[in-house]
Write an enzyme that holds these catalytic residues in place. Structure first.
Site, PDB file in Angstrom:
ATOM      1  N   LYS A 186      -3.876   6.771   6.288  1.00 47.41           N
ATOM      2  CA  LYS A 186      -3.170   6.693   5.007  1.00 47.41           C
ATOM      3  C   LYS A 186      -1.703   7.042   5.205  1.00 47.41           C
ATOM      4  O   LYS A 186      -1.335   7.832   6.084  1.00 47.41           O
ATOM      5  CB  LYS A 186      -3.788   7.620   3.970  1.00 47.41           C
ATOM      6  N   THR A 187      -0.862   6.445   4.351  1.00 52.21           N
ATOM      7  CA  THR A 187       0.571   6.708   4.433  1.00 52.21           C
ATOM      8  C   THR A 187       1.229   6.362   3.113  1.00 52.21           C
ATOM      9  O   THR A 187       0.727   5.524   2.356  1.00 52.21           O
ATOM     10  CB  THR A 187       1.220   5.873   5.564  1.00 52.21           C
ATOM     11  N   HIS A 188       2.357   7.027   2.844  1.00 55.78           N
ATOM     12  CA  HIS A 188       3.207   6.665   1.710  1.00 55.78           C
ATOM     13  C   HIS A 188       4.455   5.912   2.181  1.00 55.78           C
ATOM     14  O   HIS A 188       5.305   5.554   1.364  1.00 55.78           O
ATOM     15  CB  HIS A 188       3.647   7.909   0.942  1.00 55.78           C
ATOM     16  N   LYS A 228       0.955   9.101  -5.731  1.00 54.94           N
ATOM     17  CA  LYS A 228       0.285   9.143  -7.033  1.00 54.94           C
ATOM     18  C   LYS A 228      -0.073   7.757  -7.551  1.00 54.94           C
ATOM     19  O   LYS A 228      -0.078   7.495  -8.748  1.00 54.94           O
ATOM     20  CB  LYS A 228       1.123   9.914  -8.059  1.00 54.94           C
ATOM     21  N   SER A 229      -0.432   6.876  -6.630  1.00 55.69           N
ATOM     22  CA  SER A 229      -0.847   5.523  -7.002  1.00 55.69           C
ATOM     23  C   SER A 229      -2.332   5.272  -6.753  1.00 55.69           C
ATOM     24  O   SER A 229      -2.772   4.128  -6.725  1.00 55.69           O
ATOM     25  CB  SER A 229      -0.029   4.493  -6.213  1.00 55.69           C
ATOM     26  N   GLY A 284      -7.057  10.552 -14.094  1.00 54.29           N
ATOM     27  CA  GLY A 284      -7.561   9.388 -13.389  1.00 54.29           C
ATOM     28  C   GLY A 284      -7.643   8.141 -14.249  1.00 54.29           C
ATOM     29  O   GLY A 284      -8.423   7.233 -13.969  1.00 54.29           O
TER      30      GLY A 284
END
Length: 342
Positions: A157-159, A76-77, A305
């Site tokens: 993409k990755t967290h 959620k960044s 947003g």
């Protein structure tokens, strides 16, 4: 004592240790879809679902290419936004209709096989896997096989924090790290976790924030996640972006990002990408995703947003708790870090 299960030493050098039974009960009472446990990965105390240890070595040993771009964010960044910006800059800056797979499959999500899925779907096999890898063996890892056939430059993409990514990530690939104010992040993460069916968080915003500050959400600790990237911010292959800067001065930040990626966009191309990836454009274009069957009737992948929306959602007491927690954790970040509390 830890809950049942053995410690596991990973290729990265981390040791996966089952959660203490008391901690596990406290965390999972609010997440009814998660019953298979979680692990702490030390050093770092990273909290990940127990199944992650089964794919951790495959991720750590994954062979990156010099043309790869890895987008790293705490959940959620601004992940969905930044992935669309980067992909568009690299693959379709003229917006002439380059082939695009569904938004959430573009780019591939590195740890998708185990993260955030209920126990009965321990290893999630995305529909796109069969299309991209006909005859592929899911037991070898769906994401790594999809990446093997992905068109270059690959966007991933990755967290995961930097320390759990492939061993040569910063030496080989470009990394775009996006950070977001913890107060906006926690309110967004709460709404997401409450309304998405595979999470179904049961509890209040205050309870969710308490889990966040106790490092009891997946990918926590939040501050260590940021610290690992912030300490590498001057590395030539890492581009650190504050979500707030991206909102406040999009033209400047898009230009800086394009320069880092080496995409050499013209002013006209830059303007096209900015319009295409504005929040309103993405929300309208991908409303089908925002209201997909993954969400309950209240949910959407695209919410406000905005920055500062926490002011309407956090109580004064909860704001004060997060401010105190922030102040304790940013002392070693340096004066150019944005999330200081005076």
């Amino acid at each position: 004592m830890p809950s049942s299960g053995e410690t596991t030493t990973l290729a990265s050098g981390h040791v996966a240790v089952p959660l203490e039974e008391e901690d596990e009960k406290r965390i999972f009472r609010n997440f009814p879809t998660f019953t298979d446990g979680a692990s702490r990965l030390n050093p770092g105390r990273w909290l990940l679902l127990k199944g992650f240890k089964d794919v951790a070595d495959r991720i750590y040993n994954f062979k990156l290419r010099e043309s790869d771009v890895v987008i790293v964010t705490f959940p959620k960044s601004g992940t969905t936004w930044s992935q669309e910006v980067v992909w568009s800059m690299l693959h379709d800056p003229d917006l002439k209709g380059a082939p695009r797979s569904p938004l959430m499959d573009r780019p591939p999500y590195l740890e998708m096989e185990v993260d955030q899925w209920p126990t009965e779907v321990k290893f999630f096999v995305p529909p796109l896997f069969q299309a991209m890898c006909p005859g592929g063996d899911a037991s070898r890892g769906t994401v790594v096989q999809m990446l093997e056939v992905e068109k270059e430059p690959r966007v991933i993409k990755t967290h995961l924090p930097l320390s759990l990514l492939p061993r040569d990530t910063l030496d080989k690939a470009k990394v775009v790290y996006v950070a977001r104010n913890p107060k906006d992040l926690v309110t967004s993460f709460y709404e997401f976790s409450r309304t998405i069916k595979r999470l179904q968080f049961q509890g209040s915003l205050a309870e969710f924030a308490d889990h966040f500050m106790r490092d009891e959400l997946r990918y926590c600790p939040y501050w260590e996640h940021l610290r690992e990237a912030w300490q590498k911010r001057n590395h030539p292959n890492l581009h650190f972006i504050f979500f707030e800067d991206l909102k406040k001065d999009s033209v400047r930040e898009y230009r800086k990002l394009a320069g880092f990626l080496g995409s050499k966009l013209s002013e006209e191309q830059l303007a096209r990408v900015m319009e295409h990836t504005s929040f309103s454009s993405m929300k309208g274009r991908d409303e089908a995703l925002g209201k997909s069957d993954q969400m309950n009737s209240e949910g959407s992948f695209f919410r406000s947003g905005q920055t500062g929306s926490w002011k309407q959602k956090l109580s004064h007491d909860l704001e004060s708790k997060i401010d105190a927690w922030t102040k304790e954790n940013v002392a070693d970040f340096g004066s150019d870090f944005k999330y200081f509390i005076s």
